[in-house]
Scaffold this motif. Structure first.
Motif, PDB file in Angstrom:
ATOM      1  N   THR A  33       1.086  -1.359  -0.217  1.00 61.61           N
ATOM      2  CA  THR A  33       0.012  -0.049   0.066  1.00 61.61           C
ATOM      3  C   THR A  33       0.917   1.212   0.008  1.00 61.61           C
ATOM      4  O   THR A  33       0.480   2.086  -0.597  1.00 61.61           O
ATOM      5  CB  THR A  33      -1.017  -0.049   1.176  1.00 61.61           C
ATOM      6  OG1 THR A  33      -0.311  -0.277   2.322  1.00 61.61           O
ATOM      7  CG2 THR A  33      -1.814  -0.999   1.426  1.00 61.61           C
ATOM      8  N   ALA A  36       1.750   1.677  -3.531  1.00 59.55           N
ATOM      9  CA  ALA A  36       0.694   1.915  -4.505  1.00 59.55           C
ATOM     10  C   ALA A  36       0.297   3.548  -4.228  1.00 59.55           C
ATOM     11  O   ALA A  36      -0.070   4.052  -5.140  1.00 59.55           O
ATOM     12  CB  ALA A  36      -0.531   1.221  -4.208  1.00 59.55           C
ATOM     13  N   THR A  37       0.463   4.076  -2.913  1.00 61.00           N
ATOM     14  CA  THR A  37      -0.048   5.676  -2.690  1.00 61.00           C
ATOM     15  C   THR A  37       1.179   6.455  -2.960  1.00 61.00           C
ATOM     16  O   THR A  37       0.902   7.642  -2.675  1.00 61.00           O
ATOM     17  CB  THR A  37      -0.390   5.713  -1.192  1.00 61.00           C
ATOM     18  OG1 THR A  37       0.648   5.269  -0.359  1.00 61.00           O
ATOM     19  CG2 THR A  37      -1.597   4.852  -0.857  1.00 61.00           C
ATOM     20  N   PRO A  42       9.329   2.698  -4.925  1.00 58.55           N
ATOM     21  CA  PRO A  42       9.145   1.171  -4.855  1.00 58.55           C
ATOM     22  C   PRO A  42      10.416   0.504  -4.513  1.00 58.55           C
ATOM     23  O   PRO A  42      10.702  -0.199  -3.536  1.00 58.55           O
ATOM     24  CB  PRO A  42       9.104   0.693  -6.245  1.00 58.55           C
ATOM     25  CG  PRO A  42       8.331   1.905  -6.819  1.00 58.55           C
ATOM     26  CD  PRO A  42       8.642   2.928  -6.307  1.00 58.55           C
ATOM     27  N   ARG A 241       1.799  -5.723  -6.655  1.00 57.18           N
ATOM     28  CA  ARG A 241       0.897  -5.253  -7.696  1.00 57.18           C
ATOM     29  C   ARG A 241      -0.600  -5.469  -7.161  1.00 57.18           C
ATOM     30  O   ARG A 241      -1.454  -4.660  -7.158  1.00 57.18           O
ATOM     31  CB  ARG A 241       1.055  -5.437  -9.279  1.00 57.18           C
ATOM     32  CG  ARG A 241       0.086  -4.875  -9.763  1.00 57.18           C
ATOM     33  CD  ARG A 241       0.237  -5.439 -11.433  1.00 57.18           C
ATOM     34  NE  ARG A 241       1.466  -4.631 -11.998  1.00 57.18           N
ATOM     35  CZ  ARG A 241       1.609  -4.914 -13.283  1.00 57.18           C
ATOM     36  NH1 ARG A 241       1.101  -5.707 -14.199  1.00 57.18           N
ATOM     37  NH2 ARG A 241       2.826  -4.051 -13.785  1.00 57.18           N
ATOM     38  N   GLY A 244      -1.483  -3.888  -3.810  1.00 54.71           N
ATOM     39  CA  GLY A 244      -1.488  -2.460  -3.955  1.00 54.71           C
ATOM     40  C   GLY A 244      -2.533  -1.819  -4.859  1.00 54.71           C
ATOM     41  O   GLY A 244      -3.116  -0.818  -4.658  1.00 54.71           O
ATOM     42  N   LYS A 245      -2.891  -2.622  -5.999  1.00 54.06           N
ATOM     43  CA  LYS A 245      -3.641  -1.888  -7.028  1.00 54.06           C
ATOM     44  C   LYS A 245      -4.821  -3.038  -7.464  1.00 54.06           C
ATOM     45  O   LYS A 245      -5.723  -2.179  -7.793  1.00 54.06           O
ATOM     46  CB  LYS A 245      -2.782  -1.670  -8.332  1.00 54.06           C
ATOM     47  CG  LYS A 245      -1.491  -0.626  -8.187  1.00 54.06           C
ATOM     48  CD  LYS A 245      -2.385   0.697  -8.390  1.00 54.06           C
ATOM     49  CE  LYS A 245      -1.471   1.942  -8.149  1.00 54.06           C
ATOM     50  NZ  LYS A 245      -2.103   3.084  -8.454  1.00 54.06           N
ATOM     51  N   ASP A 249      -8.274   0.318  -5.327  1.00 53.29           N
ATOM     52  CA  ASP A 249      -7.263   1.545  -5.522  1.00 53.29           C
ATOM     53  C   ASP A 249      -7.099   2.173  -4.155  1.00 53.29           C
ATOM     54  O   ASP A 249      -8.078   2.848  -3.512  1.00 53.29           O
ATOM     55  CB  ASP A 249      -8.020   2.602  -6.695  1.00 53.29           C
ATOM     56  CG  ASP A 249      -7.658   2.112  -7.816  1.00 53.29           C
ATOM     57  OD1 ASP A 249      -6.417   1.749  -8.151  1.00 53.29           O
ATOM     58  OD2 ASP A 249      -8.462   2.127  -8.829  1.00 53.29           O
ATOM     59  N   ASN A 365       3.104  -0.088 -10.484  1.00 55.75           N
ATOM     60  CA  ASN A 365       2.012   0.729 -10.232  1.00 55.75           C
ATOM     61  C   ASN A 365       0.953   0.973 -11.515  1.00 55.75           C
ATOM     62  O   ASN A 365       0.086   1.782 -11.551  1.00 55.75           O
ATOM     63  CB  ASN A 365       2.168   1.984  -9.626  1.00 55.75           C
ATOM     64  CG  ASN A 365       2.462   1.616  -8.167  1.00 55.75           C
ATOM     65  OD1 ASN A 365       2.057   0.717  -7.678  1.00 55.75           O
ATOM     66  ND2 ASN A 365       3.374   2.773  -7.517  1.00 55.75           N
ATOM     67  N   GLU A 366       1.485   0.290 -12.556  1.00 61.58           N
ATOM     68  CA  GLU A 366       0.890   0.799 -13.981  1.00 61.58           C
ATOM     69  C   GLU A 366      -0.627   0.260 -14.034  1.00 61.58           C
ATOM     70  O   GLU A 366      -1.365   0.924 -14.799  1.00 61.58           O
ATOM     71  CB  GLU A 366       1.575   0.527 -15.229  1.00 61.58           C
ATOM     72  CG  GLU A 366       2.943   1.600 -15.452  1.00 61.58           C
ATOM     73  CD  GLU A 366       3.795   1.077 -16.405  1.00 61.58           C
ATOM     74  OE1 GLU A 366       3.845   0.004 -17.151  1.00 61.58           O
ATOM     75  OE2 GLU A 366       4.990   1.735 -16.454  1.00 61.58           O
ATOM     76  N   HIS A 368      -3.421  -2.725 -12.749  1.00 63.27           N
ATOM     77  CA  HIS A 368      -3.928  -3.625 -11.714  1.00 63.27           C
ATOM     78  C   HIS A 368      -4.012  -5.273 -11.919  1.00 63.27           C
ATOM     79  O   HIS A 368      -4.216  -5.879 -11.078  1.00 63.27           O
ATOM     80  CB  HIS A 368      -5.201  -3.279 -10.905  1.00 63.27           C
ATOM     81  CG  HIS A 368      -6.385  -3.345 -11.879  1.00 63.27           C
ATOM     82  ND1 HIS A 368      -7.160  -4.312 -11.993  1.00 63.27           N
ATOM     83  CD2 HIS A 368      -6.902  -2.359 -12.832  1.00 63.27           C
ATOM     84  CE1 HIS A 368      -8.013  -4.289 -13.221  1.00 63.27           C
ATOM     85  NE2 HIS A 368      -7.925  -3.143 -13.376  1.00 63.27           N
TER      86      HIS A 368
END
Lengths: 380, 77
Positions: A33, A36-37, A42, A241, A244-245, A249, A365-366, A368
């Motif tokens: 997370t 992701a935020t 990374p 991924r 986080g995604k 979201d 993060n590109e 999900h």
């Protein structure tokens, strides 16, 4: 060192390999997370997590005194069965990583051991009541508790900060996330590295290389800590991924709430002696945080596949562990070499397949989705 | 087989309570900080109340983190 037979050496190497996949698989728990935020970049996130895992491994003196916490009859366990169980756990960890599914490394280890002992020593070697008490009940309860706590906390966090400038709020919660994610990593290092140390130490004791009641030698602590730390640093980006995604979201207030609830559940249950899966707790926290923000989208398809993986983890690892155990019991050292080679081949195949749609620090993060079919045509 | 339902309920209650309390206090701190930032960028004034609330809240959260580290590291107890 004449106590270190071929078998013992193979078990130690396999245990360290499992430890590596354990770190690799579970980086996502602490850091998904935050990545992701955007709270942490990374590479920075996995570095912090890796270092804290190594630190945690050295900090904790509470090394597992039993291989399985009473789930199997430790007196019946031979190094060959431990090897077979570890192979089952490693292969299942790699498979779920390929599919980007966060599943429990502890369940994989227990499953592999249960299968190996069942085949190697008979069903009476497995304590099924302990399986329910120590695995099934916490597995159902802990993600629910973390989810409900994160849901309430997220809802309140959004209510309180609703009228403030979004920029300030995001920045504030991002800073908070760095602290909460680091706590999860430290707790992870003190728990999970101990399992591998316990396995290696008990193997050495059963081989006569260490006296009974001996603690782990420094090289065991160091190598187990480094294996899990290195695995964590290399990062299972596919699982990062998804967590986080993929599930929802995540925004920074949600990430903070999810990590706070995971830390709280992990620490209170460890304090009261409950064993639980860090992965399941963290996933539950993330889902709760997703539901706590109004209109937030939870991808139930991904969540469903994840829960399915949770259900299958133990039996699947048990199946592989059992198969390996039957080869090892009948084939002796030759059987071990065969299983080790087959396991290496399967692992190499999984890594090759993952190359078709690689997930790494710069593309985590590109999107999900974690795919297997090669890169999708680039859309503008 | 006997399940420790009391322990389970305890874990559920304590962790939910701690989570909600920490996140609420942290959110109040963020709220104070956001007010102070808005005031500074608005008319350049220093929002002492906002900053004070933020400081107190973040201090409380830091105490929770310290207690967490205390629980994790066995050498401390």
């Amino acid at each position: 060192m004449d106590h270190i037979t071929f078998l013992v050496a193979v078990v130690i190497v396999t245990a360290l390999a499992f430890d590596f996949t354990n770190g690799f698989h579970d980086t996502a728990n602490a850091m998904a997370t935050s990545i992701a935020t955007g709270a942490l970049r990374p590479r920075t996130a996995v570095l912090i997590s890796g270092v804290l895992n190594v630190v945690g491994a050295f900090l904790s003196t509470e090394v597992a005194k039993t291989i399985s916490g009473g789930i199997v009859d430790d007196t019946l366990v031979t190094p060959g069965m431990i090897f077979a169980g570890l192979v089952g756990a490693i292969l299942w960890n790699l498979t779920t990583w390929l599919l980007g599914l966060p599943s429990s490394s502890s369940h994989a280890l227990f499953g592999g051991l249960i299968g190996a002992v069942w085949v190697g020593a008979g069903a009476h070697g497995v304590h099924f009541d302990k399986v329910v008490e120590k695995i099934l009940v916490p597995a159902v309860a802990s993600p629910l508790v973390a989810g409900v706590a994160a849901l309430i906390a997220t809802y309140l966090a959004y209510r309180i900060t609703a009228r403030s400038r979004e920029k300030s709020v995001t920045k504030g919660f991002r800073l908070g996330q760095i602290a909460s994610a680091s706590l999860v990593s430290l707790a992870h290092g003190t728990n999970d590295a101990q399992k591998t140390m316990g396995v290696i130490t008990l193997t050495l004791i059963s081989a006569g290389a260490l006296g009974h009641d001996a603690g782990p030698p420094l090289w065991v602590i160091a190598s187990a800590g480094l294996a899990i730390g290195l695995g964590t640093y290399l990062g299972g980006w596919r699982i990062i991924r998804t967590m986080g995604k993929g599930l929802t979201d995540i925004r920074s207030p949600q990430g903070f709430a999810a990590e706070a609830s995971s830390t709280a559940v992990i620490l209170t249950s460890a304090h009261l002696g409950f064993a639980l899966s860090t992965t399941q707790v963290c996933s539950g926290g993330i889902l709760g945080a997703g539901l706590g923000r109004r209109l937030a989208e939870v991808r139930w398809g991904t969540a469903g596949r994840m829960v399915l993986a949770w259900l299958v983890t133990l039996p699947a690892a048990a199946l592989v562990g059992g198969l390996s155990a039957s080869v090892v019991t009948h084939g002796g050292n030759f059987g071990i070499v065969v299983i080790a080679l087959v396991a290496l081949a399967v692992a190499a195949f999984i890594v090759l397949v993952s190359r078709r749609d690689p997930v790494h620090a710069s593309n985590v993060n590109e999107t999900h989705e974690v795919g297997l079919r090669g890169p999708a045509p680039a859309s503008a | 087989m006997q399940l420790d339902w009391t322990g389970l309920a305890e874990v559920a209650a304590v962790s939910t309570g701690v989570t909600v309390a920490t996140v609420v206090v942290f959110a109040l701190g963020v709220l104070g900080l956001a007010r102070a930032e808005a005031a500074r960028e608005g008319d350049g004034a220093t929002d002492a109340v906002g900053l004070g609330v933020a400081g107190l809240c973040f201090l409380a959260c830091a105490a929770v983190v310290a207690y967490g580290i205390y629980l994790i590291v066995p050498q401390f107890h």
